[in-house]
Motif scaffolding. Structure first.
Motif, PDB file in Angstrom:
ATOM      1  N   VAL A  74       3.639   0.693 -20.033  1.00  0.00           N
ATOM      2  CA  VAL A  74       4.958   0.130 -20.323  1.00  0.00           C
ATOM      3  C   VAL A  74       6.060   1.027 -19.775  1.00  0.00           C
ATOM      4  CG1 VAL A  74       6.586  -0.471 -22.156  1.00  0.00           C
ATOM      5  CG2 VAL A  74       4.174  -1.133 -22.356  1.00  0.00           C
ATOM      6  N   ARG A  75       5.941   2.317 -19.997  1.00  0.00           N
ATOM      7  CA  ARG A  75       6.947   3.257 -19.508  1.00  0.00           C
ATOM      8  C   ARG A  75       7.008   3.266 -17.976  1.00  0.00           C
ATOM      9  NH1 ARG A  75       5.638   6.935 -22.533  1.00  0.00           N
ATOM     10  NH2 ARG A  75       4.069   7.990 -21.240  1.00  0.00           N
ATOM     11  N   HIS A  76       5.828   3.246 -17.352  1.00  0.00           N
ATOM     12  CA  HIS A  76       5.787   3.256 -15.887  1.00  0.00           C
ATOM     13  C   HIS A  76       6.444   2.005 -15.319  1.00  0.00           C
ATOM     14  CE1 HIS A  76       4.107   4.492 -11.965  1.00  0.00           C
ATOM     15  NE2 HIS A  76       3.968   3.200 -11.748  1.00  0.00           N
ATOM     16  N   PHE A  77       6.176   0.849 -15.932  1.00  0.00           N
ATOM     17  CA  PHE A  77       6.767  -0.383 -15.426  1.00  0.00           C
ATOM     18  C   PHE A  77       8.278  -0.391 -15.615  1.00  0.00           C
ATOM     19  CE2 PHE A  77       8.067  -4.843 -15.695  1.00  0.00           C
ATOM     20  CZ  PHE A  77       7.522  -5.335 -14.518  1.00  0.00           C
ATOM     21  N   LYS A  78       8.766   0.130 -16.746  1.00  0.00           N
ATOM     22  CA  LYS A  78      10.214   0.189 -16.974  1.00  0.00           C
ATOM     23  C   LYS A  78      10.896   1.061 -15.932  1.00  0.00           C
ATOM     24  CE  LYS A  78      11.815   0.765 -21.088  1.00  0.00           C
ATOM     25  NZ  LYS A  78      12.022   1.315 -22.451  1.00  0.00           N
ATOM     26  N   ASP A  79      10.240   2.150 -15.530  1.00  0.00           N
ATOM     27  CA  ASP A  79      10.830   3.073 -14.565  1.00  0.00           C
ATOM     28  C   ASP A  79      10.680   2.602 -13.128  1.00  0.00           C
ATOM     29  OD1 ASP A  79      11.528   4.706 -16.671  1.00  0.00           O
ATOM     30  OD2 ASP A  79       9.781   6.029 -16.461  1.00  0.00           O
ATOM     31  N   ASN A 105       0.825  -1.201   0.000  1.00  0.00           N
ATOM     32  CA  ASN A 105       0.000   0.000   0.000  1.00  0.00           C
ATOM     33  C   ASN A 105       0.864   1.258   0.000  1.00  0.00           C
ATOM     34  OD1 ASN A 105      -3.278   0.015   0.710  1.00  0.00           O
ATOM     35  ND2 ASN A 105      -2.283  -1.969   0.930  1.00  0.00           N
ATOM     36  N   ALA A 106       1.953   1.229   0.753  1.00  0.00           N
ATOM     37  CA  ALA A 106       2.862   2.375   0.784  1.00  0.00           C
ATOM     38  C   ALA A 106       3.512   2.598  -0.578  1.00  0.00           C
ATOM     39  CB  ALA A 106       3.939   2.156   1.851  1.00  0.00           C
ATOM     40  N   LEU A 107       3.793   1.534  -1.301  1.00  0.00           N
ATOM     41  CA  LEU A 107       4.379   1.672  -2.638  1.00  0.00           C
ATOM     42  C   LEU A 107       3.414   2.386  -3.578  1.00  0.00           C
ATOM     43  CD1 LEU A 107       6.043  -1.846  -3.022  1.00  0.00           C
ATOM     44  CD2 LEU A 107       7.232   0.354  -2.818  1.00  0.00           C
ATOM     45  N   ILE A 108       2.120   2.077  -3.469  1.00  0.00           N
ATOM     46  CA  ILE A 108       1.133   2.772  -4.304  1.00  0.00           C
ATOM     47  C   ILE A 108       1.020   4.226  -3.884  1.00  0.00           C
ATOM     48  CG2 ILE A 108      -1.316   2.917  -4.912  1.00  0.00           C
ATOM     49  CD1 ILE A 108      -1.459  -0.106  -4.754  1.00  0.00           C
ATOM     50  N   LYS A 109       0.946   4.482  -2.583  1.00  0.00           N
ATOM     51  CA  LYS A 109       0.813   5.855  -2.090  1.00  0.00           C
ATOM     52  C   LYS A 109       1.992   6.716  -2.527  1.00  0.00           C
ATOM     53  CE  LYS A 109      -0.355   9.509   0.199  1.00  0.00           C
ATOM     54  NZ  LYS A 109      -1.376  10.422  -0.358  1.00  0.00           N
ATOM     55  N   GLY A 110       3.190   6.164  -2.519  1.00  0.00           N
ATOM     56  CA  GLY A 110       4.381   6.933  -2.871  1.00  0.00           C
ATOM     57  C   GLY A 110       4.613   7.078  -4.359  1.00  0.00           C
ATOM     58  N   SER A 111       3.774   6.469  -5.186  1.00  0.00           N
ATOM     59  CA  SER A 111       3.966   6.515  -6.630  1.00  0.00           C
ATOM     60  C   SER A 111       3.414   7.804  -7.233  1.00  0.00           C
ATOM     61  CB  SER A 111       3.279   5.311  -7.274  1.00  0.00           C
ATOM     62  OG  SER A 111       3.284   5.406  -8.682  1.00  0.00           O
ATOM     63  N   SER A 112       4.014   8.225  -8.337  1.00  0.00           N
ATOM     64  CA  SER A 112       3.528   9.417  -9.040  1.00  0.00           C
ATOM     65  C   SER A 112       2.246   9.138  -9.807  1.00  0.00           C
ATOM     66  CB  SER A 112       4.605   9.934 -10.001  1.00  0.00           C
ATOM     67  OG  SER A 112       4.961   8.914 -10.933  1.00  0.00           O
ATOM     68  N   ASP A 113       2.048   7.896 -10.252  1.00  0.00           N
ATOM     69  CA  ASP A 113       0.805   7.508 -10.926  1.00  0.00           C
ATOM     70  C   ASP A 113       0.267   6.283 -10.191  1.00  0.00           C
ATOM     71  OD1 ASP A 113      -1.195   6.416 -12.677  1.00  0.00           O
ATOM     72  OD2 ASP A 113      -0.322   7.564 -14.330  1.00  0.00           O
ATOM     73  N   LYS A 114      -0.679   6.539  -9.300  1.00  0.00           N
ATOM     74  CA  LYS A 114      -1.112   5.501  -8.382  1.00  0.00           C
ATOM     75  C   LYS A 114      -1.896   4.385  -9.071  1.00  0.00           C
ATOM     76  CE  LYS A 114      -0.765   8.750  -4.625  1.00  0.00           C
ATOM     77  NZ  LYS A 114       0.250   9.478  -5.393  1.00  0.00           N
ATOM     78  N   LEU A 115      -2.669   4.711 -10.097  1.00  0.00           N
ATOM     79  CA  LEU A 115      -3.407   3.676 -10.811  1.00  0.00           C
ATOM     80  C   LEU A 115      -2.459   2.738 -11.542  1.00  0.00           C
ATOM     81  CD1 LEU A 115      -6.005   2.358 -11.759  1.00  0.00           C
ATOM     82  CD2 LEU A 115      -6.083   4.019 -13.643  1.00  0.00           C
ATOM     83  N   LEU A 116      -1.473   3.296 -12.256  1.00  0.00           N
ATOM     84  CA  LEU A 116      -0.520   2.446 -12.974  1.00  0.00           C
ATOM     85  C   LEU A 116       0.335   1.644 -12.004  1.00  0.00           C
ATOM     86  CD1 LEU A 116       0.654   4.685 -15.961  1.00  0.00           C
ATOM     87  CD2 LEU A 116      -1.156   2.952 -15.886  1.00  0.00           C
TER      88      LEU A 116
END
Length: 283
Positions: free
Chosen positions: A202-207, A23-34
């Motif tokens: 794809v870009r989000h997963f690569k980063d 959950n913290a990984l999603i919260k800290g992400s710039s694009d939470k849905l991706l």
């Protein structure tokens, strides 16, 4: 030989740590849905690797599997939306804290799986502590909609908890049942976003592939252990004990997400611990 109570409860506490982490990984992400879709995608791949080695769930569990799929997809989408408009230290306790009380109420009213009075007191105390953590404790305004979405997701969480607790038992193969959930959920979530945001995904997963891998492993371990425990103990008790992830979530939100920990949230954590002790000592 059945696992000891200490082993079951210890495994659920460990699963709570994994749950707070993803959950913290999603919260800290710039694009939470991706980010949520990336985690679901890794969990899907892990499920695809494990399912060939496991027995097929019994047909009696398939309707529950379908119902869980719908609820799980809604849950993941709501998680992403909640973390766009609310702190993890508020949204997470409210959505996770309300759900066990709903599960306990349904268990008492409709299922022959009700905990005893002492265990029920532990459930209520845990819920009170978690909800106390969710109090604002300061005068700063919140973004609109965060608490409402968290309460809505609590209903979804209670729904899939009851559905999967029953489905896992009927499946006669809880590990396989759990992996089928992750396989189908990941496929549906990726399929929903591909037509409009394939290149972004794809870009989000690569980063952010490392966060997706950590989160995907965390969610599989967390929910798999919880479902396994539900085959050995009352659903309401396991659902409440799993909410000790709030303790880990509060620490993570303060140390790594730099959210403000108010006195109300600290007091709530103490109440929650008391509830866990009451639950553990219940006959």
């Amino acid at each position: 030989m059945s696992p000891s109570v200490d082993l079951v409860y210890g495994a659920v506490l460990a699963s709570a740590l994994f749950h707070a982490a993803w959950n913290a990984l999603i919260k800290g992400s710039s694009d939470k849905l991706l980010s949520a879709i990336g985690i679901a995608g890794v969990a899907m791949l892990l499920a695809a690797l494990g399912l060939p080695w496991l027995p097929r769930p019994e047909p009696a569990s398939w309707p529950f599997l379908l119902a869980s799929l719908i609820l799980q997809v809604v849950y993941m989408q709501l998680v992403a939306r909640i973390y766009r408009v609310a702190d993890m230290s508020i949204g997470y306790p409210v959505m996770r804290g309300t759900a066990p009380m709903l599960v306990a109420m349904v268990s008492v009213l409709f299922l022959q799986d009700a905990p005893g009075p002492a265990a029920l007191a532990g459930v209520v105390t845990i819920c009170a502590g978690i909800l106390c953590i969710g109090l604002p404790g300061d005068a700063r305004p919140r973004k609109s909609g965060g608490l409402e979405l968290a309460l809505l997701n609590a209903v979804v969480i209670a729904g899939y908890t009851l559905v999967d607790g029953t489905g896992a038992r009927l499946s006669q193969a809880p590990a396989s049942y759990t992996l089928w959930i992750f396989l189908l959920r990941g496929a549906v979530m990726i399929g929903m976003v591909l037509p409009s945001r394939a290149s972004d995904l794809v870009r989000h997963f690569k980063d952010h592939w490392s966060a997706a891998v950590l989160g995907g492993c965390g969610t599989v371990i967390s929910y798999g252990v919880a479902l396994w425990a539900m085959t050995l103990a009352p659903i309401a008790i396991i659902a409440a004990l799993r909410e000790t992830s709030i303790l880990f979530g509060i620490v993570v939100s303060g140390l790594f997400l730099h959210e403000r920990l108010t006195p109300a949230r600290v007091a709530g954590a103490c109440i929650l611990v008391i509830g866990v002790i009451v639950l553990r000592l219940a006959p």
